[in-house]
Design a protein around this motif. Sequence first.
Motif, mmCIF file in Angstrom:
data_model
loop_
_atom_site.group_PDB
_atom_site.id
_atom_site.type_symbol
_atom_site.label_atom_id
_atom_site.label_comp_id
_atom_site.label_asym_id
_atom_site.label_seq_id
_atom_site.Cartn_x
_atom_site.Cartn_y
_atom_site.Cartn_z
ATOM 1 N N GLU A 136 -15.388 -33.778 10.865
ATOM 2 C CA GLU A 136 -14.785 -34.738 11.483
ATOM 3 C C GLU A 136 -15.675 -36.095 11.660
ATOM 4 O O GLU A 136 -14.857 -37.108 12.126
ATOM 5 N N ARG A 137 -16.839 -36.069 11.298
ATOM 6 C CA ARG A 137 -17.563 -37.551 11.295
ATOM 7 C C ARG A 137 -18.255 -37.677 9.761
ATOM 8 O O ARG A 137 -19.033 -38.550 9.574
ATOM 9 N N CYS A 138 -17.670 -37.057 8.786
ATOM 10 C CA CYS A 138 -18.266 -37.157 7.500
ATOM 11 C C CYS A 138 -17.013 -38.077 6.511
ATOM 12 O O CYS A 138 -16.329 -37.541 6.769
ATOM 13 N N ILE A 139 -17.517 -38.663 5.722
ATOM 14 C CA ILE A 139 -16.825 -39.470 4.421
ATOM 15 C C ILE A 139 -17.539 -38.799 3.285
ATOM 16 O O ILE A 139 -18.850 -39.303 2.909
ATOM 17 N N PHE A 140 -17.006 -37.718 2.575
ATOM 18 C CA PHE A 140 -17.467 -37.244 1.547
ATOM 19 C C PHE A 140 -16.970 -38.035 0.185
ATOM 20 O O PHE A 140 -15.864 -38.028 -0.072
ATOM 21 N N LEU A 141 -18.062 -38.384 -0.448
ATOM 22 C CA LEU A 141 -17.711 -39.302 -1.838
ATOM 23 C C LEU A 141 -18.489 -38.728 -2.987
ATOM 24 O O LEU A 141 -19.287 -38.119 -3.046
ATOM 25 N N HIS A 142 -17.338 -38.529 -3.951
ATOM 26 C CA HIS A 142 -17.801 -37.909 -5.189
ATOM 27 C C HIS A 142 -16.756 -38.690 -6.405
ATOM 28 O O HIS A 142 -15.797 -39.255 -6.045
ATOM 29 N N GLY A 143 -17.568 -38.490 -7.523
ATOM 30 C CA GLY A 143 -16.664 -39.089 -8.655
ATOM 31 C C GLY A 143 -17.191 -38.563 -10.021
ATOM 32 O O GLY A 143 -18.008 -37.370 -10.097
ATOM 33 N N PHE A 144 -16.391 -39.072 -11.129
ATOM 34 C CA PHE A 144 -16.365 -38.424 -12.168
ATOM 35 C C PHE A 144 -17.655 -39.189 -13.416
ATOM 36 O O PHE A 144 -17.788 -38.366 -14.454
ATOM 37 N N SER A 145 -17.998 -40.111 -12.871
ATOM 38 C CA SER A 145 -19.312 -40.836 -13.791
ATOM 39 C C SER A 145 -20.239 -39.996 -14.398
ATOM 40 O O SER A 145 -20.563 -40.154 -15.617
ATOM 41 N N LYS A 146 -20.605 -39.335 -13.572
ATOM 42 C CA LYS A 146 -21.912 -38.620 -14.055
ATOM 43 C C LYS A 146 -22.037 -37.276 -14.689
ATOM 44 O O LYS A 146 -22.254 -37.108 -15.770
ATOM 45 N N ALA A 147 -21.639 -36.371 -13.932
ATOM 46 C CA ALA A 147 -21.432 -34.787 -14.379
ATOM 47 C C ALA A 147 -20.334 -34.763 -15.259
ATOM 48 O O ALA A 147 -20.386 -33.852 -16.415
#
Length: 399
Positions: free
Chosen positions: A227-238
């Motif tokens: 409820e207090r997190c903004i999870f950020l992820h992406g495809f650039s690296k892995a």
Amino acid sequence: MSSPRSRIAAHIRDIPRSGIRDFFDIVSTMKDIISLGIGEPDFDTPWHIREAAIAALERGSTSYTSNLGLLSLRQAIARYGERVFNIHYKPENEILVTVGVSEALDLALRAIIEPGDEILYHEPCYVSYAPVVIFAHGKPVAVETRAEDGFRLTRAQLEAKVTPRTKALLLNFPNNPTGAILEPHDLREIADFAIQHDLIVLSDDIYAELTYDGRHTTIASLPGMKERCIFLHGFSKAWAMTGFRMAYACSTPELIEAMMKIHQYTMLCASIISQEASVEALTDADADVEEMRAEYHRRRNFLHNSFKEMGLPCHQPRGAFYAFPYIGHFGLTSKEFALRFLDAEKVAVVPGTAFGECGEGFIRCAYATGMEDLQEAMRRLARFIHSLQPNARPQPNAC
Ligand code: PLP
């Protein structure tokens, strides 16, 4: 008439250009350089992911998508999050597809910051963090992490910097530029801190798959954090997909709605071609990611051993694809060291100060470079430091 410079908004005018970019403007004018500089995978995007982009074009997928992103991609993101990170977000209203983690960070900060709000972040860190907070009229508050602590972030360090104006905490582990990770018990302490001070946590997990001593845990998966997190992820690296410019944010419906409004009026949507390719990346590329991770692991071990052999103190990087050795005992600043090394041996590394003042005395070496080049770069580094001050000794607690 006002001067051209004075027409620029003061909060933009006063931000220095990225130290990395300036340094690599110099590098780009030189020939036959081995670069341990840029944080970009040396692998090509796996072929079947590129084929998915080609197939999308052949099918005529060239339109806008929903502002949130293709539903099929949001569903794939939700499934991947459950499978890999034990996080649970609804594709309908808790996931927003963005143009890189860069855009997601900008949206998240603009969505939450009132002018003057303070945002805690740890240094050394990715070059964009303080500037994007300032762009959103917030006040970045750096918390220094130290080599002797393995560049971990502790609750005590955070307690020393929190104030009634603190709105959020920005985390990035595995870390760029140090390669540090946080253990689950570190994350628990930080989660308790965030709950006690009622902070939002922006968790930049872009290097989550690239860990070398065990699996990554995201703070977003801990009890009380969704409820207090903004999870950020992406495809650039892995997935080696920097040019696709694809990432996503997961959070509460309210935060996602706020971010989506900014995205809707400024970006509209991410490229449909990249979105189609990303569905393939999430559903059928685990083996490719593992192959690249294993190769980074091999290079990490090689680099760390090389530093040890030449007497350079270096905290063991446990994730991402960067090492951050200490060079402060040679009597040069990080920038002087990097420039002289470049000039003498034609190897580019990034001065640690590009990642915050507390990066002074360190250089960042990216191992997103083939093994042969890494081996040659280490031969040249050994020769270079020998030529500097053969008798220089590291400070005992440098790492
Ligand atoms: N976050 C961190 C920690 C990074 O190191 C980078 C790129 O180097 C980014 C975000 C930006 O990633 P993207 O290509 O998804 O915009």
